[in-house]
Write a protein that holds these residues in place. Sequence first.
Motif, PDB file in Angstrom:
ATOM      1  N   CYS A 112       0.839  -1.204   0.000  1.00 15.13           N
ATOM      2  CA  CYS A 112       0.000   0.000   0.000  1.00 15.13           C
ATOM      3  C   CYS A 112       0.872   1.252   0.000  1.00 15.13           C
ATOM      4  N   ILE A 113       1.892   1.244   0.828  1.00 16.79           N
ATOM      5  CA  ILE A 113       2.776   2.409   0.937  1.00 16.79           C
ATOM      6  C   ILE A 113       3.569   2.617  -0.352  1.00 16.79           C
ATOM      7  N   LYS A 114       4.057   1.531  -0.932  1.00 18.52           N
ATOM      8  CA  LYS A 114       4.854   1.653  -2.153  1.00 18.52           C
ATOM      9  C   LYS A 114       4.027   2.179  -3.317  1.00 18.52           C
ATOM     10  N   HIS A 115       2.795   1.719  -3.439  1.00 17.60           N
ATOM     11  CA  HIS A 115       1.982   2.070  -4.605  1.00 17.60           C
ATOM     12  C   HIS A 115       0.902   3.108  -4.297  1.00 17.60           C
ATOM     13  N   ASN A 116       1.061   3.806  -3.160  1.00 18.80           N
ATOM     14  CA  ASN A 116       0.218   4.970  -2.846  1.00 18.80           C
ATOM     15  C   ASN A 116      -1.272   4.642  -2.725  1.00 18.80           C
ATOM     16  N   VAL A 117      -1.549   3.487  -2.163  1.00 16.64           N
ATOM     17  CA  VAL A 117      -2.938   3.132  -1.852  1.00 16.64           C
ATOM     18  C   VAL A 117      -3.285   3.814  -0.536  1.00 16.64           C
ATOM     19  N   THR A 118      -4.284   4.645  -0.528  1.00 15.27           N
ATOM     20  CA  THR A 118      -4.565   5.480   0.649  1.00 15.27           C
ATOM     21  C   THR A 118      -5.640   4.920   1.575  1.00 15.27           C
ATOM     22  N   ARG A 119      -6.278   3.800   1.163  1.00 16.16           N
ATOM     23  CA  ARG A 119      -7.334   3.230   2.007  1.00 16.16           C
ATOM     24  C   ARG A 119      -7.151   1.715   2.143  1.00 16.16           C
ATOM     25  N   LEU A 120      -7.154   1.245   3.384  1.00 13.35           N
ATOM     26  CA  LEU A 120      -7.014  -0.182   3.664  1.00 13.35           C
ATOM     27  C   LEU A 120      -7.979  -0.576   4.772  1.00 13.35           C
ATOM     28  N   VAL A 121      -8.912  -1.468   4.445  1.00 13.04           N
ATOM     29  CA  VAL A 121      -9.865  -2.001   5.413  1.00 13.04           C
ATOM     30  C   VAL A 121      -9.434  -3.428   5.756  1.00 13.04           C
ATOM     31  N   TYR A 122      -9.204  -3.673   7.030  1.00 14.40           N
ATOM     32  CA  TYR A 122      -8.739  -4.996   7.474  1.00 14.40           C
ATOM     33  C   TYR A 122      -9.891  -5.791   8.078  1.00 14.40           C
ATOM     34  N   THR A 123     -10.054  -7.024   7.628  1.00 18.22           N
ATOM     35  CA  THR A 123     -11.080  -7.909   8.168  1.00 18.22           C
ATOM     36  C   THR A 123     -10.521  -8.653   9.364  1.00 18.22           C
ATOM     37  N   SER A 124     -10.982  -8.262  10.545  1.00 21.65           N
ATOM     38  CA  SER A 124     -10.482  -8.839  11.791  1.00 21.65           C
ATOM     39  C   SER A 124     -11.536  -9.764  12.400  1.00 21.65           C
ATOM     40  N   THR A 125     -11.429 -10.012  13.676  1.00 25.18           N
ATOM     41  CA  THR A 125     -12.278 -11.002  14.334  1.00 25.18           C
ATOM     42  C   THR A 125     -12.543 -10.616  15.786  1.00 25.18           C
ATOM     43  N   TYR A 126     -13.644 -11.116  16.325  1.00 24.29           N
ATOM     44  CA  TYR A 126     -13.930 -10.952  17.750  1.00 24.29           C
ATOM     45  C   TYR A 126     -12.774 -11.473  18.609  1.00 24.29           C
ATOM     46  N   ASN A 127     -12.033 -12.438  18.057  1.00 28.56           N
ATOM     47  CA  ASN A 127     -11.028 -13.141  18.849  1.00 28.56           C
ATOM     48  C   ASN A 127      -9.855 -12.282  19.290  1.00 28.56           C
ATOM     49  N   VAL A 128      -9.722 -11.081  18.752  1.00 28.42           N
ATOM     50  CA  VAL A 128      -8.643 -10.216  19.231  1.00 28.42           C
ATOM     51  C   VAL A 128      -8.940  -9.733  20.651  1.00 28.42           C
ATOM     52  N   ILE A 129     -10.205  -9.829  21.054  1.00 25.18           N
ATOM     53  CA  ILE A 129     -10.638  -9.437  22.398  1.00 25.18           C
ATOM     54  C   ILE A 129     -11.034 -10.661  23.215  1.00 25.18           C
ATOM     55  N   PHE A 130     -11.699 -11.602  22.560  1.00 30.33           N
ATOM     56  CA  PHE A 130     -12.286 -12.754  23.256  1.00 30.33           C
ATOM     57  C   PHE A 130     -11.339 -13.945  23.280  1.00 30.33           C
ATOM     58  N   GLY A 131     -11.197 -14.518  24.490  1.00 33.04           N
ATOM     59  CA  GLY A 131     -10.364 -15.709  24.634  1.00 33.04           C
ATOM     60  C   GLY A 131     -10.953 -16.718  25.593  1.00 33.04           C
ATOM     61  N   GLY A 132     -12.291 -16.726  25.680  1.00 32.45           N
ATOM     62  CA  GLY A 132     -12.950 -17.680  26.558  1.00 32.45           C
ATOM     63  C   GLY A 132     -13.643 -17.040  27.745  1.00 32.45           C
ATOM     64  N   GLN A 133     -13.468 -15.723  27.917  1.00 33.38           N
ATOM     65  CA  GLN A 133     -14.115 -15.029  29.035  1.00 33.38           C
ATOM     66  C   GLN A 133     -15.496 -14.526  28.639  1.00 33.38           C
ATOM     67  N   THR A 134     -16.397 -14.430  29.606  1.00 35.94           N
ATOM     68  CA  THR A 134     -17.740 -13.929  29.330  1.00 35.94           C
ATOM     69  C   THR A 134     -17.695 -12.436  29.029  1.00 35.94           C
ATOM     70  N   ILE A 135     -18.320 -12.042  27.913  1.00 35.53           N
ATOM     71  CA  ILE A 135     -18.408 -10.634  27.519  1.00 35.53           C
ATOM     72  C   ILE A 135     -19.839 -10.376  27.044  1.00 35.53           C
ATOM     73  N   GLU A 136     -20.473  -9.373  27.620  1.00 31.99           N
ATOM     74  CA  GLU A 136     -21.831  -9.025  27.219  1.00 31.99           C
ATOM     75  C   GLU A 136     -21.872  -7.576  26.730  1.00 31.99           C
ATOM     76  N   SER A 137     -22.349  -7.386  25.496  1.00 31.31           N
ATOM     77  CA  SER A 137     -22.440  -6.065  24.873  1.00 31.31           C
ATOM     78  C   SER A 137     -21.106  -5.319  24.953  1.00 31.31           C
ATOM     79  N   GLY A 138     -20.029  -6.034  24.643  1.00 30.65           N
ATOM     80  CA  GLY A 138     -18.698  -5.446  24.698  1.00 30.65           C
ATOM     81  C   GLY A 138     -18.540  -4.309  23.701  1.00 30.65           C
ATOM     82  N   GLU A 139     -17.694  -3.353  24.049  1.00 31.28           N
ATOM     83  CA  GLU A 139     -17.441  -2.211  23.174  1.00 31.28           C
ATOM     84  C   GLU A 139     -15.981  -2.172  22.748  1.00 31.28           C
TER      85      GLU A 139
END
Length: 390
Positions: A112-139
């Motif tokens: 992106c930096i080399k070819h001057n792409v100015t927008r990058l949307v990354y598809t992530s996951t709940y798992n960056v926050i969740f690891g087996g703990q209870t979460i309700e209406s997390g922000e």
Amino acid sequence: MVKLRSKKEAGSQTHLVIGGGGYVGFWLGKTLVKNGYHVLLIDLRPPIWTLHKDMEFIQVDITIYSALEEVFKGIDCAYHMASYGMSGREQLNKKLIEAVNVKGTENVIRACIKHNVTRLVYTSTYNVIFGGQTIESGEETLPYLPLDKHPDHYSRTKSIAEQMVLAASGQNTLDGHKLHTCALRLAGVYGPGEQRHQPRIVSYIEKGYYCMTYGTSTKQDFVHVENVAQAHQLAGEALTEINNYKAAGQAYFISDGAPINTFDFYRPLVEGLGYPVPTIQLSITLVYIFAILTEIVHSMIARVYNFQPLLTRTEVYKTGVTHHFSIAKARQELGYCPTIQNDLSSVVQYYINTGHKRTQKQSSIMYWIVNAIIMIIFVCFILSLLPSVK
């Protein structure tokens, strides 16, 4: 190398979908084309669906930078959806998970930096926050799960990659413009023709493996593929100057916005295909122990026989522990509005149309025999472990 059509032919913008050979990536590609963009799909494997007008595919391995960076020339917005190790035995291939999820993401940012792409949307996951703990209406204000607390390589590497992408927001591209990035944290994706989770679930139902439940009082989020595509397009638009780059450097939870128990969610699919809903309920602790031991056995014999585990530890947590997140931030900042909520009707119809409806000729006696055998083996297996567990 396939040459891109000119922007004059295809429209004012060319959007790149990395991982566009997969179900979600291809659906996003279709949505972008409908909205007037020229779309380039790249992936290691070609899509199994017919390409639409103003849509192209190039086979690329994102772990090889020299091959990847060429396709970024002339791209206006990139959506990084490629990943590896989400479920099943793929979760146990640490080396490939690292290569695709971490190294591949490094390559995407660099290109992106080399070819001057100015927008990058990354598809992530709940798992960056969740690891087996209870979460309700997390922000989104919740902290990342510490890397050493992740129960699987996929979740850990997705967390590393998301943080890399968000940290890259604001970096100068080669010609002096700025790269703007954001991340969409998805719940479990479903939809007609989904290729990763649903075929495995249907296979378990048909083989009689789906004979017990656990965590039946818990709730989780799901997200229809149509909602996923909507969120990605909105995120790309929210990284533009006309929208004041309001999504730059931000993460968003994306789901149908209607938490539901996993086994209740799949009930219409089970019943729609003509199979009985399980009535036996097990402790999530016992199921988790079974998953641990399955992973141990897999690690010992995978080189000889790379079998598909019935469940991994992460899958037990995802399906048996309450965790759901608020989509208020995505609604407010992106204008995200789910059009489908926990509706499996199109999924059920898809499997009926492809010959998965149970017929009267299929012996219900044999189905229950298989169920009984599986249950006996499972119970005996767990009972044999109890002394050592104590």
